[in-house]
Design an enzyme around this catalytic site. Structure first.
Site, short mmCIF file in Angstrom:
data_model
loop_
_atom_site.label_atom_id
_atom_site.label_comp_id
_atom_site.label_asym_id
_atom_site.label_seq_id
_atom_site.Cartn_x
_atom_site.Cartn_y
_atom_site.Cartn_z
N ASP A 74 0.81 -1.12 -0.05
CA ASP A 74 -0.16 -0.07 0.16
C ASP A 74 0.92 1.18 0.02
O ASP A 74 2.08 1.15 0.19
CB ASP A 74 -0.92 -0.02 1.18
CG ASP A 74 -0.27 -0.66 2.59
OD1 ASP A 74 1.00 -0.29 2.59
OD2 ASP A 74 -1.04 -0.84 3.37
N ASN A 142 -7.46 -2.53 14.18
CA ASN A 142 -8.86 -2.89 13.84
C ASN A 142 -9.19 -4.15 13.12
O ASN A 142 -10.05 -4.18 12.33
CB ASN A 142 -9.64 -1.45 13.02
CG ASN A 142 -8.81 -1.26 11.85
OD1 ASN A 142 -7.70 -1.74 11.24
ND2 ASN A 142 -9.22 -0.18 11.22
N HIS A 144 -7.20 -4.77 10.05
CA HIS A 144 -6.94 -4.47 8.95
C HIS A 144 -5.68 -5.22 8.42
O HIS A 144 -4.76 -5.33 9.12
CB HIS A 144 -6.96 -3.01 8.46
CG HIS A 144 -5.79 -2.28 8.64
ND1 HIS A 144 -5.77 -0.76 9.08
CD2 HIS A 144 -4.29 -2.40 8.56
CE1 HIS A 144 -4.67 -0.48 9.10
NE2 HIS A 144 -3.83 -1.17 8.95
N GLU A 149 -9.38 -1.71 5.27
CA GLU A 149 -10.27 -1.39 6.40
C GLU A 149 -11.79 -2.11 6.55
O GLU A 149 -12.20 -2.47 5.30
CB GLU A 149 -10.63 0.14 6.45
CG GLU A 149 -9.30 1.13 6.32
CD GLU A 149 -8.66 1.37 7.63
OE1 GLU A 149 -8.41 0.31 8.30
OE2 GLU A 149 -8.44 2.59 8.05
C1 GLP Z 1 -0.38 0.06 8.74
C2 GLP Z 1 -0.16 -0.64 7.29
C3 GLP Z 1 -0.26 -1.99 7.29
C4 GLP Z 1 0.43 -2.43 8.64
C5 GLP Z 1 -0.46 -2.18 9.74
C6 GLP Z 1 0.28 -2.45 10.93
O1 GLP Z 1 -1.56 1.07 8.30
N1 GLP Z 1 -1.04 -0.11 6.07
O2 GLP Z 1 0.42 -2.67 6.24
O3 GLP Z 1 0.97 -3.68 8.38
O4 GLP Z 1 -0.87 -0.81 9.58
O5 GLP Z 1 1.14 -1.43 11.47
P1 GLP Z 1 2.25 -1.48 12.63
O6 GLP Z 1 3.17 -2.43 12.34
O7 GLP Z 1 2.80 0.17 12.59
O8 GLP Z 1 1.27 -1.81 13.90
#
Ligand code: GLP
Length: 249
Positions: A74, A142, A144, A149
């Site tokens: 992404d 959440n 995702h 989302e």
């Molecule tokens: C982000 C990204 C995801 C990531 C997730 C967890 O928003 N879009 O690809 O894996 O949320 O993030 P973190 O590792 O900082 O908790």
């Protein structure tokens, strides 16, 4: 979609152990010339993993920067690849620059494309043409994956999306702590492309993710918890530390 027997779950004693295990699995996928490109992820969870991956690759005779091919999950809409807050900037700092990868080897959606819908289609086509081998995934608070989302169905394709208030809060640290400064839109691979990868590797660390990980592994798949659709994939592995596993029954 049939529900598979469940992931191979590895609970490791520490965050460092998760990073080393994840890096080892990813390095094997990246170094295997027979495998399609790997799918890469960003976020804080991946920082120690990429930290462990760099020396592994640099010490391996099979590592050839000019042969690198990967696709990220992404990107924020509106940020230039040179902006250190963009996921392209994150990937350049974590892997591109230290490993000497030429620009373009780490593929991401273009956050500055004038039409995000067209850019999502272009990115999807490029990815489908190449195929995806190992897909690395983090987990949002959440539920995702990528920026899929809730609510989200497993047929969702690569597209532009609006980020939830919760996700903008979760990612505010990279934007001076201000959720309002986090871009409101992003381009993400859909669950359709993620589930099309040969193999999935979900990495989850820290006590703050314990409840959401329990739900992802123990609830029947449903749209309010996008990562629960991963249960439909026959080859997925979950790596977590003891803190993240602390709510599992
Ligand atoms: C982000 C990204 C995801 C990531 C997730 C967890 O928003 N879009 O690809 O894996 O949320 O993030 P973190 O590792 O900082 O908790």
């Amino acid at each position: 979609m049939s529900v598979a027997a469940g992931p191979s779950l590895e609970v490791l004693p520490s965050l460092e152990a998760v990073a080393i295990r994840g890096a080892t699995l990813l390095a094997e996928a990246l170094l295997d010339p027979q495998r399609p490109p790997s799918g890469l992820a960003t976020g804080r969870t991946m920082l120690p993993l990429y930290g462990a991956l760099r020396p592994l690759l640099l010490a391996d005779r099979r590592f050839e920067p000019s042969a690198w091919r990967s696709f990220n999950l992404d990107e924020y809409v509106g940020l230039a690849p040179t902006d250190c807050r963009s996921f392209a900037g994150y990937m350049a700092a974590q892997l591109g620059d230290p490993l000497g990868l030429a620009p373009g080897r780490l593929a991401l959606p273009d956050g500055l494309a004038p039409d995000p819908a067209l850019e999502a289609d272009r990115y999807r086509q490029a990815l489908l043409q190449a195929g995806l081998g190992l897909q690395l995934l983090g987990l949002g608070n959440n539920g995702h994956v990528g920026f899929n989302e809730p609510p989200c169905l497993p047929q969702a394709r690569c597209r532009w999306v609006e980020l939830s208030a919760e996700t903008r809060r979760q990612n505010a640290a990279g934007f001076g702590g201000d959720p309002g400064a986090v871009p409101p839109l992003a381009i993400t691979l859909g669950l359709a492309e993620i589930l099309g990868a040969q193999e999935l590797l979900l990495v989850v660390t820290g006590a703050a993710k314990a409840q959401v990980l329990r739900r992802v592994l123990e609830e029947p798949p449903h749209g309010e918890l996008p990562a629960s659709w991963l249960q439909g994939h026959g080859r997925w592995r979950v790596l977590c530390d003891r803190d993240a596993a602390s709510a599992l029954s």
